[in-house]
Enzyme design. Sequence first.
Site, short mmCIF file in Angstrom:
data_model
loop_
_atom_site.label_atom_id
_atom_site.label_comp_id
_atom_site.label_asym_id
_atom_site.label_seq_id
_atom_site.Cartn_x
_atom_site.Cartn_y
_atom_site.Cartn_z
N LYS A 67 0.88 -1.18 0.00
CA LYS A 67 0.00 0.00 0.00
C LYS A 67 0.91 1.22 0.00
CE LYS A 67 -4.18 1.62 2.39
NZ LYS A 67 -5.05 1.68 1.23
N1 PPE Z 1 -7.77 -1.79 -2.70
C1 PPE Z 1 -7.23 -0.55 -2.68
C2 PPE Z 1 -6.55 -0.04 -3.90
C3 PPE Z 1 -7.34 0.22 -1.52
O1 PPE Z 1 -6.79 1.45 -1.49
C4 PPE Z 1 -8.02 -0.30 -0.39
C5 PPE Z 1 -8.14 0.50 0.87
C6 PPE Z 1 -8.56 -1.60 -0.46
C7 PPE Z 1 -8.41 -2.31 -1.64
C8 PPE Z 1 -9.23 -2.25 0.71
O2 PPE Z 1 -8.29 -2.56 1.71
P1 PPE Z 1 -8.69 -2.66 3.26
O3 PPE Z 1 -8.95 -1.27 3.73
O4 PPE Z 1 -7.53 -3.30 3.91
O5 PPE Z 1 -9.92 -3.50 3.33
N2 PPE Z 1 -8.21 1.90 0.70
C9 PPE Z 1 -7.96 2.75 1.83
C10 PPE Z 1 -7.68 4.17 1.42
C11 PPE Z 1 -8.77 4.91 0.74
C12 PPE Z 1 -8.38 6.35 0.49
O6 PPE Z 1 -9.05 7.00 -0.32
O7 PPE Z 1 -7.44 6.86 1.10
C13 PPE Z 1 -9.02 2.59 2.90
O8 PPE Z 1 -10.10 2.08 2.64
O9 PPE Z 1 -8.73 2.97 4.04
#
Ligand code: PPE
Length: 305
Positions: A158
């Site tokens: 990330k």
């Molecule tokens: N894919 C991506 C590309 C992504 O950024 C997130 C989280 C997820 C999947 C889901 O991951 P998880 O939160 O572990 O279930 N995106 C984060 C950031 C969003 C933002 O705009 O900043 C979030 O949901 O916190």
Amino acid sequence: MPIEEAKLIWMDGELVPWHEAKIHILSHVIHYGSGVFEGMRCYKTERGPAIFRLDDHIERLFFSAKVYMMEIPFSKEEIIEACKEVVRANGLEECYIRPLVYRGYGEMGVNPLKCPVRVAIAAWPWGAYLGEALERGARVVVSTWRRICGDVLPPTAKACGHYMNSQLAKMEAILGGYDEALMLDINGYISEGSGENFFMVKDGVIITPPPEASILLGITRDTVIRLAHDMGYTVVERFISRAEVYGADECFFTGTAAEITPIVEVDGRKIGDGKPGPVTRKLQAKYFDVVRGRDERYMHWLAFV
Ligand code: PPE
């Protein structure tokens, strides 16, 4: 969405006033995207505020840092404690928490190795990520931009710079009048949204793209897989083609920020009857019970601040 300000931000071991949480313009991260981050939510429970799956998020933060060879100058335990401290110090009950590890000021040029690694943790109240779509369902469009693939930028990390890819997809979707983009991987299979993982339901089976489809291994994705399994559903991780989505009974996004957001339209095709589906609704209700500490079986996922 404008940021709802809190009072203090943790920077390299100290709490500093919100408006004094600054870095130098020549910091490496600003020029080259050299940072990794996390996003967590803290929910109000009967036993006080609790951060959902804090340890798992910090584990992923350290993994992302390892990929980019950033040595975090704090232990996992120290970062975990700092996250709780930020919530406490700001007197927040429900909030979003954003730990950021980044290359600071020191040298210019692509080579990051001699730039100091710095850490900041902020927390602020953050409502529904996709706004009203949390209730009415999101209108989604497949992006003309493909999701970054593992031999270009590793999607399982990330990292700040990776989000330039997400921004291209998000802007295109928003300017086209949609709530969110759905990105395909380099082979044309469904990957994920700009900030969410993707799920579909067909004939009672829950299907989601596998790690090989250039996805971030979402912690909400993992939560939903486990909850669905415990609720008696069959969950399958496999490649999904674009047209297959049009024929789904239900679709939804998962993410810390997006939580579980139903999808009611993809590329102008109604999904199911065009309303959030029953399986999505059940999972959504279960998820909110779990994060708010209303289900004893999953209390081990809550870190009380
Ligand atoms: N894919 C991506 C590309 C992504 O950024 C997130 C989280 C997820 C999947 C889901 O991951 P998880 O939160 O572990 O279930 N995106 C984060 C950031 C969003 C933002 O705009 O900043 C979030 O949901 O916190």
